[in-house]
Motif scaffolding. Structure first.
Motif, short mmCIF file in Angstrom:
data_model
loop_
_atom_site.label_atom_id
_atom_site.label_comp_id
_atom_site.label_asym_id
_atom_site.label_seq_id
_atom_site.Cartn_x
_atom_site.Cartn_y
_atom_site.Cartn_z
N THR A 1 41.46 9.03 45.33
CA THR A 1 40.10 9.18 45.29
C THR A 1 39.46 8.88 46.76
OG1 THR A 1 40.41 7.82 43.06
CG2 THR A 1 38.26 7.78 44.23
N THR A 2 38.65 9.93 47.06
CA THR A 2 38.10 9.80 48.33
C THR A 2 36.75 9.91 48.29
OG1 THR A 2 40.04 11.44 49.01
CG2 THR A 2 38.35 11.35 50.56
N VAL A 3 36.14 8.78 48.98
CA VAL A 3 34.83 8.42 49.16
C VAL A 3 34.15 8.88 50.70
CG1 VAL A 3 32.91 6.61 49.11
CG2 VAL A 3 34.96 6.44 47.66
N HIS A 4 33.45 9.75 50.72
CA HIS A 4 33.02 10.29 52.06
C HIS A 4 31.75 9.62 52.32
CE1 HIS A 4 35.57 14.07 51.83
NE2 HIS A 4 35.40 13.77 50.72
N VAL A 5 31.76 9.29 53.74
CA VAL A 5 30.77 8.41 54.25
C VAL A 5 30.31 9.00 55.64
CG1 VAL A 5 31.18 6.30 53.10
CG2 VAL A 5 32.24 6.52 55.10
N GLU A 6 29.21 8.23 56.16
CA GLU A 6 28.95 8.97 57.75
C GLU A 6 29.02 7.72 58.71
OE1 GLU A 6 27.24 11.87 59.10
OE2 GLU A 6 27.74 12.77 57.34
N SER A 7 28.20 6.67 58.36
CA SER A 7 28.25 5.36 59.45
C SER A 7 29.12 4.28 59.08
CB SER A 7 26.70 4.92 59.14
OG SER A 7 26.31 4.47 57.84
N ALA A 8 29.05 3.58 60.09
CA ALA A 8 30.03 2.30 59.90
C ALA A 8 29.42 1.37 58.51
CB ALA A 8 30.17 1.53 61.09
N ARG A 9 28.12 1.33 58.62
CA ARG A 9 27.52 0.53 57.49
C ARG A 9 27.91 1.17 56.21
NH1 ARG A 9 21.58 -0.61 59.15
NH2 ARG A 9 21.76 1.27 59.80
N ALA A 10 27.69 2.45 56.05
CA ALA A 10 28.15 3.06 54.93
C ALA A 10 29.47 2.71 54.49
CB ALA A 10 27.84 4.52 54.85
N MET A 11 30.52 2.67 55.51
CA MET A 11 31.95 2.69 55.35
C MET A 11 32.19 1.18 54.83
SD MET A 11 35.06 3.44 58.12
CE MET A 11 35.04 5.26 57.82
N LEU A 12 31.67 0.13 55.44
CA LEU A 12 31.75 -1.07 54.99
C LEU A 12 31.44 -1.36 53.34
CD1 LEU A 12 32.23 -4.20 55.20
CD2 LEU A 12 30.10 -4.40 56.16
N LEU B 1 40.57 6.32 49.29
CA LEU B 1 40.38 6.96 50.79
C LEU B 1 39.00 6.65 51.15
CD1 LEU B 1 41.78 7.70 53.46
CD2 LEU B 1 41.50 10.12 52.35
N ILE B 2 38.44 5.90 52.15
CA ILE B 2 37.08 6.05 52.59
C ILE B 2 37.07 6.72 53.85
CG2 ILE B 2 35.16 4.42 53.06
CD1 ILE B 2 36.20 3.67 50.34
N SER B 3 36.43 8.00 53.99
CA SER B 3 36.79 8.77 54.91
C SER B 3 35.36 9.06 55.84
CB SER B 3 37.23 10.27 54.46
OG SER B 3 37.44 11.14 55.71
N GLY B 4 35.40 8.85 57.07
CA GLY B 4 34.26 9.19 57.89
C GLY B 4 34.21 10.91 58.03
N LYS C 1 43.74 12.25 61.17
CA LYS C 1 45.06 12.81 60.76
C LYS C 1 46.10 11.63 60.21
CE LYS C 1 45.38 17.15 63.34
NZ LYS C 1 45.95 17.47 64.47
N GLN C 2 45.99 10.53 61.01
CA GLN C 2 46.67 9.49 60.71
C GLN C 2 46.47 8.58 59.49
OE1 GLN C 2 50.11 8.28 62.52
NE2 GLN C 2 49.86 8.23 60.22
N GLY C 3 45.10 8.48 59.22
CA GLY C 3 44.68 7.73 58.09
C GLY C 3 44.82 8.56 56.93
N HIS C 4 44.64 9.84 57.08
CA HIS C 4 44.68 10.68 55.66
C HIS C 4 46.25 10.90 55.31
CE1 HIS C 4 40.69 11.43 55.81
NE2 HIS C 4 40.75 12.60 55.19
N ALA C 5 47.18 10.82 56.18
CA ALA C 5 48.65 10.86 56.06
C ALA C 5 48.98 9.69 55.35
CB ALA C 5 49.39 11.22 57.35
N ILE C 6 48.53 8.31 55.75
CA ILE C 6 48.86 7.24 55.10
C ILE C 6 48.19 7.09 53.82
CG2 ILE C 6 48.17 4.67 55.13
CD1 ILE C 6 48.09 5.29 58.35
#
Ligand code: CTP
Ligand code: CA
Length: 227
Positions: free
Chosen positions: A71-82, A57-60, A39-44
């Motif tokens: 522009t929202t990029v959906h990821v699962e893992s920390a490595r994919a987020m990096l 936005l890189i979202s888990g 919620k906080q990250g998306h609000a930012i």
């Protein structure tokens, strides 16, 4: 996207925001994760967009909708987020609000692990990359303004100060997630803004208000940092 050139305090800026948890697989049906609603990250991300920024936005994994105009990029893992953050550079501001899992399972199974008469599986863990620290220490394409978050259960300010130095970011937004303050997953947030030279405590605000005030502050800081 409107037809008019974006206006607002962050017009012309690119802002990268990470949000939500990461999921680290144990096997195809199980995972390790941190508690985070996103919620906080998306609000930012939304507030930065409303301030005129171009936002990535890189979202888990979260149950929230993608914020409009972001522009929202959906990821699962920390490595994919990096990897996704690196792919979104360069940026003027990086805001790292994700609750990244610190460890992943080194021996994640390709098949579902089956129960065996009470015999317990043994999981060996390995540390995930620190996304914020990795980006903050880049010599090329480091966003000039880097913001980290610190959810702490005790010694909130002291731990935030240590994180600021250890990770090499410019600002830490610290919040108390002890049982007493306990609002994880809620709609309000009580935060302390910690920089190398000052600590500022904000009253309890909605996550939308925290996002707006933070974006306003970052706009002023980015303006001050202009050559
Ligand atoms: N962070 C990150 N990548 C990680 C871990 C944390 O980018 N692998 C970021 C978070 O998004 C947050 C900041 O670093 O902005 C602080 O996260 P936190 O979990 O509080 O810090 P840690 O260094 O992991 O310390 P702790 O042992 O308290 O979990
Ligand atoms: Ca952590």
């Amino acid at each position: 996207e409107g037809l008019l050139a974006p206006s607002g305090p962050l017009a012309g800026r690119h802002v990268i925001v990470t949000s939500g948890p990461t999921h680290e697989p144990i096997d195809p049906v199980r995972y390790i994760a941190n508690r985070s609603s996103g919620k906080q990250g998306h609000a930012i991300a939304k507030a930065a967009r409303e301030a005129g920024a171009r936002v990535t936005l890189i979202s888990g994994p979260v149950t929230l909708p993608d914020p409009p105009g972001v522009t929202t990029v959906h990821v699962e893992s920390a490595r994919a987020m990096l990897e996704a953050v690196e792919g979104a550079l360069p940026a003027d501001i990086g805001i790292f609000a994700a609750a990244v899992a610190d460890w992943r399972v080194a021996n994640a199974g390709e098949q579902k692990i089956k129960k065996k008469d009470g015999a317990l599986p043994s999981l060996s863990l390995t540390e995930n990359p620190d996304i914020l620290a990795t980006i903050a220490r880049r010599t090329e394409n480091r966003p000039p303004l880097m913001v980290g978050f610190a959810a702490e259960t005790e010694h909130v300010i002291e731990h935030a100060r240590q994180k600021l130095a250890k990770k090499g970011c410019d600002l830490i937004v610290a919040n108390d997630v002890s049982a007493e303050a306990g609002v994880m997953g809620g709609d309000s947030n009580t935060v302390h803004l910690v920089t190398a030279s000052a600590v500022e405590t904000w009253p309890t605000l909605s996550k939308t208000e925290v996002a707006r005030k933070l974006v306003e502050r970052l706009g002023a800081m980015a303006e001050g940092a202009k050559p």
